[in-house]
Design a protein around this motif. Structure first.
Motif, PDB file in Angstrom:
ATOM      1  N   LEU A  51       0.675  -1.279  -0.118  1.00  0.00           N
ATOM      2  CA  LEU A  51      -0.190   0.033  -0.045  1.00  0.00           C
ATOM      3  C   LEU A  51       0.799   1.214   0.002  1.00  0.00           C
ATOM      4  N   THR A  52       2.041   1.268   0.596  1.00  0.00           N
ATOM      5  CA  THR A  52       2.878   2.570   0.611  1.00  0.00           C
ATOM      6  C   THR A  52       4.268   2.125   0.358  1.00  0.00           C
ATOM      7  N   TYR A  53       5.014   3.348   0.095  1.00  0.00           N
ATOM      8  CA  TYR A  53       6.466   3.119  -0.337  1.00  0.00           C
ATOM      9  C   TYR A  53       7.253   2.360   0.850  1.00  0.00           C
ATOM     10  N   TYR A  54       6.590   2.679   1.761  1.00  0.00           N
ATOM     11  CA  TYR A  54       7.466   2.022   3.100  1.00  0.00           C
ATOM     12  C   TYR A  54       7.103   0.366   2.791  1.00  0.00           C
ATOM     13  N   HIS A  55       6.003   0.048   2.596  1.00  0.00           N
ATOM     14  CA  HIS A  55       5.794  -1.525   2.416  1.00  0.00           C
ATOM     15  C   HIS A  55       6.696  -2.033   1.222  1.00  0.00           C
ATOM     16  N   LEU A  56       6.752  -1.059   0.185  1.00  0.00           N
ATOM     17  CA  LEU A  56       7.549  -1.547  -0.869  1.00  0.00           C
ATOM     18  C   LEU A  56       9.051  -1.513  -0.813  1.00  0.00           C
ATOM     19  N   ARG A  57       9.627  -0.772   0.042  1.00  0.00           N
ATOM     20  CA  ARG A  57      10.923  -0.661   0.540  1.00  0.00           C
ATOM     21  C   ARG A  57      11.394  -1.891   1.374  1.00  0.00           C
ATOM     22  N   ARG A  72       2.872   1.283 -10.816  1.00  0.00           N
ATOM     23  CA  ARG A  72       2.927   2.831 -11.216  1.00  0.00           C
ATOM     24  C   ARG A  72       3.083   3.901 -10.054  1.00  0.00           C
ATOM     25  N   GLN A  73       3.648   4.598 -10.010  1.00  0.00           N
ATOM     26  CA  GLN A  73       3.818   5.597  -8.847  1.00  0.00           C
ATOM     27  C   GLN A  73       2.412   6.368  -8.694  1.00  0.00           C
ATOM     28  N   SER A  74       2.047   6.264  -7.261  1.00  0.00           N
ATOM     29  CA  SER A  74       1.236   7.471  -6.801  1.00  0.00           C
ATOM     30  C   SER A  74       1.526   8.214  -5.662  1.00  0.00           C
ATOM     31  N   VAL A  75       0.615   9.021  -4.797  1.00  0.00           N
ATOM     32  CA  VAL A  75       1.224   9.775  -3.978  1.00  0.00           C
ATOM     33  C   VAL A  75       1.898   8.974  -2.848  1.00  0.00           C
ATOM     34  N   VAL A  76       0.991   8.109  -2.151  1.00  0.00           N
ATOM     35  CA  VAL A  76       1.565   7.297  -1.303  1.00  0.00           C
ATOM     36  C   VAL A  76       2.366   6.019  -1.459  1.00  0.00           C
ATOM     37  N   GLY A  77       2.033   5.517  -2.665  1.00  0.00           N
ATOM     38  CA  GLY A  77       2.765   3.997  -2.854  1.00  0.00           C
ATOM     39  C   GLY A  77       2.067   3.623  -4.279  1.00  0.00           C
ATOM     40  N   PRO A  78       2.626   2.344  -4.573  1.00  0.00           N
ATOM     41  CA  PRO A  78       2.288   1.649  -5.718  1.00  0.00           C
ATOM     42  C   PRO A  78       0.736   1.861  -6.047  1.00  0.00           C
ATOM     43  N   ALA A  79       0.328   2.145  -7.343  1.00  0.00           N
ATOM     44  CA  ALA A  79      -1.155   2.667  -7.589  1.00  0.00           C
ATOM     45  C   ALA A  79      -1.845   1.209  -7.613  1.00  0.00           C
ATOM     46  N   GLY A  80      -3.035   1.211  -6.790  1.00  0.00           N
ATOM     47  CA  GLY A  80      -3.719  -0.029  -6.706  1.00  0.00           C
ATOM     48  C   GLY A  80      -3.180  -0.962  -5.602  1.00  0.00           C
ATOM     49  N   GLY A  81      -1.914  -0.724  -5.023  1.00  0.00           N
ATOM     50  CA  GLY A  81      -1.189  -1.652  -4.089  1.00  0.00           C
ATOM     51  C   GLY A  81      -0.591  -2.891  -4.780  1.00  0.00           C
ATOM     52  N   VAL A  82      -0.715  -2.953  -6.146  1.00  0.00           N
ATOM     53  CA  VAL A  82      -0.369  -3.998  -6.815  1.00  0.00           C
ATOM     54  C   VAL A  82       1.143  -3.832  -7.567  1.00  0.00           C
ATOM     55  N   VAL A  83       2.046  -4.785  -7.078  1.00  0.00           N
ATOM     56  CA  VAL A  83       3.372  -4.622  -7.651  1.00  0.00           C
ATOM     57  C   VAL A  83       3.980  -6.002  -7.940  1.00  0.00           C
ATOM     58  N   THR A  84       4.663  -6.031  -9.371  1.00  0.00           N
ATOM     59  CA  THR A  84       4.980  -7.373  -9.849  1.00  0.00           C
ATOM     60  C   THR A  84       6.418  -7.280  -9.849  1.00  0.00           C
TER      61      THR A  84
END
Length: 270
Positions: A51-57, A72-84
């Protein structure tokens, strides 16, 4: 199609939500998830609820052998919370939001659900080799556990599935779609979506529930709500659930998510 005629590709999918926010143990869980995939032969992982760049990191740090994290970047994290995450080179990535919902479609649902619905969508990543489109998606949650036509979430899900069908229809084949659909395998929504898209279930309709019963209210029954779906010349070698039990973590054993994960070994035609 013989396995010698194509290229092996192992694809996994996992909603990383976990437990309640107050007891999330996010860092521990993400480290455990990353360690499991680092030790595996998985080539591509579709994650939901990053949900956030903290999660992604934290997830990126835990999976160093996966050279690409597509989102895809959004304000707080990956758009839609989906990352591949992929160990294979990625040629392109695009994200498509689902259609906006009308007041009629959102009637009866909570304000929070109405706010979350416009954020949902699908991420499409095209691999360089094998040339295959990986679609990662997450639909709005149905908190009722009822997917009948009269349920308050039915029209919202039908709209989001129509949006996903258009994404699938515009993607270049072969196509692998996975994620948290939040609709039951037994529902008419699921059957209609497969009929419209001509996608094939990698589990052959035999997948067990993909949500841990411990996270449901008493009396609720878990369902299979996460899927790996295929289109084009792709052979299924095997398909199984992972993260089915608790894992050892520094503060004590626990589930890495409220969802189970899915993993499919495939052969993509050359």
């Amino acid at each position: 199609m013989s396995q010698e005629a194509g290229e092996r590709l192992v694809v996994a999918s996992l909603n990383t939500r976990g437990t309640s926010i107050k007891s999330s143990r996010l860092v521990e869980r993400y480290r455990a998830i990353g360690a499991a995939f680092e030790a595996s032969e998985v080539d591509v992982v579709n994650f939901q609820e990053v949900l956030t760049y903290y999660h992604l990191r934290h997830l990126t740090r835990a999976m160093p052998s996966f050279g690409t994290a597509s989102y895809r970047q959004s304000v707080v994290g990956p758009a839609g919370g989906v990352v591949t995450f992929s160990r294979r080179a990625v040629a392109s990535t695009k994200y498509k939001r689902f259609p906006m919902l009308s007041a009629e479609q959102t009637a009866g649902v909570s304000q929070l659900a109405r706010l979350k619905a416009p954020l949902k969508g699908a991420l499409v990543s095209r691999l360089v080799e094998p040339q295959v489109s990986i679609v990662n998606t997450h639909l709005l949650a149905n908190f009722d556990g009822d997917w009948s036509v009269t349920n308050r979430f039915y029209r919202m899900h039908r709209s989001q599935l129509a949006g996903l069908a258009r994404v699938v229809g515009s993607a270049q084949a072969p196509i692998i779609v996975s994620g948290d659909f939040n609709i039951s395998r037994e529902s008419t929504l699921y059957r209609a979506f497969l009929s419209e898209t001509k996608l094939v279930d990698a589990f052959g309709g035999e997948c067990a529930p993909t949500f841990h019963a411990e996270f449901l209210e008493q009396g609720r029954t878990p369902h299979c709500i996460d899927f790996v779906l295929l289109a084009g010349p792709i052979e299924v070698v095997s398909a199984e659930l992972n993260f089915t039990g608790k894992l050892a973590m520094p503060s004590g054993s626990g589930y890495v998510s409220d969802h189970l994960g899915l993993c499919a070994e495939l052969v993509v035609a050359e």
